[in-house]
Design a protein around this motif. Structure first.
Motif, mmCIF file in Angstrom:
data_model
loop_
_atom_site.group_PDB
_atom_site.id
_atom_site.type_symbol
_atom_site.label_atom_id
_atom_site.label_comp_id
_atom_site.label_asym_id
_atom_site.label_seq_id
_atom_site.Cartn_x
_atom_site.Cartn_y
_atom_site.Cartn_z
ATOM 1 N N VAL A 1 6.899 16.270 -7.406
ATOM 2 C CA VAL A 1 6.330 15.808 -5.952
ATOM 3 C C VAL A 1 4.911 15.833 -6.126
ATOM 4 C CG1 VAL A 1 5.933 16.165 -3.453
ATOM 5 C CG2 VAL A 1 8.329 16.237 -4.702
ATOM 6 N N SER A 2 4.217 16.895 -6.657
ATOM 7 C CA SER A 2 2.899 17.134 -6.736
ATOM 8 C C SER A 2 2.473 16.272 -7.884
ATOM 9 C CB SER A 2 2.703 18.584 -6.973
ATOM 10 O OG SER A 2 3.219 19.111 -8.193
ATOM 11 N N SER B 1 0.786 -1.274 -0.103
ATOM 12 C CA SER B 1 0.016 -0.086 0.032
ATOM 13 C C SER B 1 0.866 1.263 -0.015
ATOM 14 C CB SER B 1 -0.942 0.006 1.446
ATOM 15 O OG SER B 1 -1.672 -1.176 1.345
ATOM 16 N N VAL B 2 2.199 1.149 0.056
ATOM 17 C CA VAL B 2 2.970 2.200 0.086
ATOM 18 C C VAL B 2 3.928 2.438 -1.133
ATOM 19 C CG1 VAL B 2 4.836 3.279 1.333
ATOM 20 C CG2 VAL B 2 3.304 1.993 2.413
ATOM 21 N N GLU B 3 3.550 3.662 -1.727
ATOM 22 C CA GLU B 3 4.311 4.113 -3.221
ATOM 23 C C GLU B 3 5.182 4.986 -2.866
ATOM 24 O OE1 GLU B 3 3.835 2.720 -5.817
ATOM 25 O OE2 GLU B 3 2.120 1.405 -5.311
ATOM 26 N N MET B 4 6.637 4.803 -3.043
ATOM 27 C CA MET B 4 7.572 5.616 -2.780
ATOM 28 C C MET B 4 7.792 6.428 -4.123
ATOM 29 S SD MET B 4 8.353 4.671 0.198
ATOM 30 C CE MET B 4 9.978 5.572 0.422
ATOM 31 N N HIS B 5 8.414 7.794 -4.003
ATOM 32 C CA HIS B 5 8.413 8.638 -5.070
ATOM 33 C C HIS B 5 9.783 7.690 -5.962
ATOM 34 C CE1 HIS B 5 10.008 11.830 -7.586
ATOM 35 N NE2 HIS B 5 8.817 12.426 -7.123
ATOM 36 N N PRO B 6 9.482 7.771 -7.168
ATOM 37 C CA PRO B 6 10.341 7.188 -8.182
ATOM 38 C C PRO B 6 11.736 7.675 -8.285
ATOM 39 C CG PRO B 6 8.498 8.276 -9.335
ATOM 40 C CD PRO B 6 8.317 8.292 -7.867
ATOM 41 N N GLN B 7 11.979 8.986 -7.900
ATOM 42 C CA GLN B 7 13.348 9.323 -7.823
ATOM 43 C C GLN B 7 14.101 9.663 -6.494
ATOM 44 O OE1 GLN B 7 12.285 13.105 -9.926
ATOM 45 N NE2 GLN B 7 12.094 12.422 -11.808
ATOM 46 N N ASN B 8 13.342 8.920 -5.636
ATOM 47 C CA ASN B 8 13.952 8.771 -4.280
ATOM 48 C C ASN B 8 13.910 9.930 -3.396
ATOM 49 O OD1 ASN B 8 14.800 6.035 -4.289
ATOM 50 N ND2 ASN B 8 16.508 6.372 -5.763
ATOM 51 N N ILE B 9 13.020 10.818 -4.132
ATOM 52 C CA ILE B 9 12.584 12.025 -3.032
ATOM 53 C C ILE B 9 11.940 11.700 -1.774
ATOM 54 C CG2 ILE B 9 11.421 14.273 -3.026
ATOM 55 C CD1 ILE B 9 12.001 14.638 -5.874
ATOM 56 N N ASP B 10 12.215 12.101 -0.666
ATOM 57 C CA ASP B 10 11.812 11.567 0.544
ATOM 58 C C ASP B 10 10.177 11.967 0.836
ATOM 59 O OD1 ASP B 10 11.718 10.480 3.126
ATOM 60 O OD2 ASP B 10 12.797 12.209 4.310
#
Length: 200
Positions: free
Chosen positions: A168-169, A26-35
């Motif tokens: 990010v947005s 259920s957790v989607e991380m930013h694809p460019q490793n932004i925090d």
């Protein structure tokens, strides 16, 4: 991360009367490793119980000069090693990017009150930064990323992720389109989880 559980209700420890869960899928991380990440909850949240929707900064929106940060991180007592019993907040101010070596998708901020430095600390990571629009609406403009640890929280500005940074947005928007989140020409509605205590 294998998953987690969060609690909400009153902003006082041990008085939460609602909970929600998620798993690792259920957790989607930013694809460019932004925090920054988006968590898909398994169940609907009860918006009458201390949780509410908040507007999210549209792409290209810069943080304001004055903001508020919320969280459950360490407080100033006992060399910044005390855990709070209630949700904490601090007024913070935008600082020059060089003061925390911010990258283009980050900003630097901290504040002071009666001569005491105020900023986020260990345990606040992932908490929200709230800005106020010209018409008085609150919106999510940042997320706590990193900064000095105890007992040095606030000695130099903390580092925050810009929610209005285009990638990010766009990431938040794309992750929420499939969940029929209400959109308008300006912003997208999502849940602000900084007012929720989470455990992993």
């Amino acid at each position: 991360m294998t998953g987690g559980e969060g609690y909400y209700g009153e902003a006082v420890m041990d008085k939460f009367d609602k909970s929600f869960k998620w798993d690792s899928g259920s957790v989607e991380m930013h694809p460019q490793n932004i925090d920054v990440a988006v968590i898909r909850l398994k169940d609907r949240m009860d918006l009458s119980k201390g949780a509410k929707r908040i507007l999210v900064a549209k792409g290209g929106t810069e943080p304001q000069k004055e903001m508020q940060v919320f969280g459950w991180g360490k407080t100033e007592g006992n060399n910044q090693e005390e855990d709070p019993d209630t949700l904490q907040f601090a007024e913070i101010s935008w600082q020059e990017p060089k003061t925390c070596r911010a990258r283009d998708y980050e900003f630097c901020a901290y504040g002071s009150s009666s001569g005491t430095i105020r900023d986020s600390c260990v345990g606040d990571s992932g908490s929200g930064v709230e800005c106020t629009s010209s018409n008085g609406e609150k919106y999510l403009c940042g997320v706590v990323s990193m900064g000095p640890g105890p007992p040095n929280c606030g000695t130099t500005p903390g580092k925050y992720v810009k929610i209005g940074y285009p990638s990010v947005s766009e990431f938040i928007l794309s992750e929420n389109r499939s969940f029929a989140v209400a959109l308008n020409a300006q912003m997208v509605l999502v849940f602000l989880l900084s007012m929720i205590k989470t455990v992993f």
